[in-house]
Design an enzyme around this catalytic site. Structure first.
Site, mmCIF file in Angstrom:
data_model
loop_
_atom_site.group_PDB
_atom_site.id
_atom_site.type_symbol
_atom_site.label_atom_id
_atom_site.label_comp_id
_atom_site.label_asym_id
_atom_site.label_seq_id
_atom_site.Cartn_x
_atom_site.Cartn_y
_atom_site.Cartn_z
ATOM 1 N N SER A 279 -1.336 -0.230 -0.691
ATOM 2 C CA SER A 279 -0.845 -1.128 -1.734
ATOM 3 C C SER A 279 0.409 -1.891 -1.333
ATOM 4 C CB SER A 279 -0.569 -0.337 -3.021
ATOM 5 O OG SER A 279 0.375 0.698 -2.787
ATOM 6 N N ASP B 143 8.355 -1.696 -8.909
ATOM 7 C CA ASP B 143 7.763 -0.700 -9.798
ATOM 8 C C ASP B 143 8.057 0.689 -9.239
ATOM 9 O OD1 ASP B 143 5.990 -0.361 -7.682
ATOM 10 O OD2 ASP B 143 4.281 -1.270 -8.702
ATOM 11 N N HIS C 11 6.871 0.291 -5.175
ATOM 12 C CA HIS C 11 6.832 -0.886 -4.309
ATOM 13 C C HIS C 11 8.103 -1.723 -4.391
ATOM 14 C CE1 HIS C 11 2.668 0.153 -5.550
ATOM 15 N NE2 HIS C 11 2.462 0.042 -4.247
#
Length: 287
Positions: free
Chosen positions: A34, A243, A246
């Site tokens: 991600s 977040d 990240h």
């Protein structure tokens, strides 16, 4: 004339040459999770998605693109430095024809590391001549871990120690691989050192906090997903973390600066600017 191919696999980057009759070109391929996914999971049935607001809030059109960021991620910013357009997700229907010559992003949020991941190193046999490998970052310092295990914002020592044990062994392995191939094929990035600079002294880098996520809920905004119902900061540039896991676009920009021009304390045996300059010189000598 040979065509230069820049192949980025996060945590691995490869640069090589492939024979072709066309003029020289550089392509950029991305593999990872991600941290570098730019929208592949938009096309998959999975809960690991970033295709709805407030993700992408700071993109030019304020649209969620599938990147786990408020804006651009590391591959986007490397493309900027290369003077190239961002590569498309490999699942995108727009990826065809000449666009494939620019490269493709194969990253997918939620992937892990398997014992057979080393098959990536076989890319050397296909022409890859530079492989950049990222070490483990400060996994004990992300807001998700702080929310679970920290009372005062201090990093989880056990997780930090695990990263500190892993990273030197990784660098040793890369050295052995380079010795076997007879050159500086593998380049290692000390991601823990890069991130620790922000975490140890965020204000020195223009951040207000390295413990609180910009988007989230609960302690340190590190609980659950970033959604329209989450607490959202007004100034994303003041936060290291977007977040629970990240970085913000601004943090990503500082990370890529170290990729491009960092000292051997951050990226060894050479940074990407040096890699590109050395390989360009070799290409010129061959022509």
């Amino acid at each position: 004339m040979a065509s230069s191919w820049l192949l980025l696999l996060l945590p691995v980057l490869c640069l090589g040459t492939l024979p072709t009759t066309s003029h020289a070109a550089r392509a950029f391929f991305v593999f990872g999770d991600s941290l570098v996914d730019n929208g592949n999971n938009n096309y998959l049935i999975t809960a690991a998605r970033a295709d709805s607001p407030p993700y992408g809030i700071d993109t030019p059109d304020h649209r969620a693109t599938g990147r786990f960021s408020n804006g651009k991620n590391v591959p986007d910013l490397i493309s900027e430095h290369l003077g190239a357009e961002p590569v498309l997700p490999y699942l995108s229907p727009e990826l065809d024809g000449d666009k494939m010559l620019v490269g493709a992003n194969f990253a997918s949020a939620g992937v892990g590391i398997l014992n057979d991941t080393g098959i990536q190193f076989r890319l050397y046999d296909l022409g890859a001549r530079r492989v950049l490998v990222q070490g483990v970052g400060p996994i004990g310092c992300v807001p998700a871990e702080l929310a679970l295990h920290s009372l005062d914002g201090s990093c989880d020592r056990e997780l930090q120690r695990a990263a500190e044990m892993y990273n030197p062994r990784l660098m040793s392995l890369l050295g052995e691989l380079n010795a076997g191939y007879g050159g500086d094929v593998f380049v290692g990035v000390n991601m823990q050192r890069i991130h620790n600079d922000f975490i140890d002294d965020p204000k020195a880098y223009g951040f207000e906090t390295a413990t609180q996520a910009c988007c989230g809920q609960g302690r340190f905004n590190g609980m659950g997903l970033c959604t329209m119902m989450s607490s959202l900061c007004a100034d994303r540039d003041a936060y290291v973390f977007w977040d629970a896991f990240h970085p913000t676009e601004r943090a990503n920009r500082l990370i890529v600066q170290q990729f491009m021009s960092g000292s051997v304390d951050y990226i060894a045996p050479m940074n990407l600017s040096t890699v590109l300059a050395v390989d360009l010189h070799k290409e010129q000598l061959r022509t």
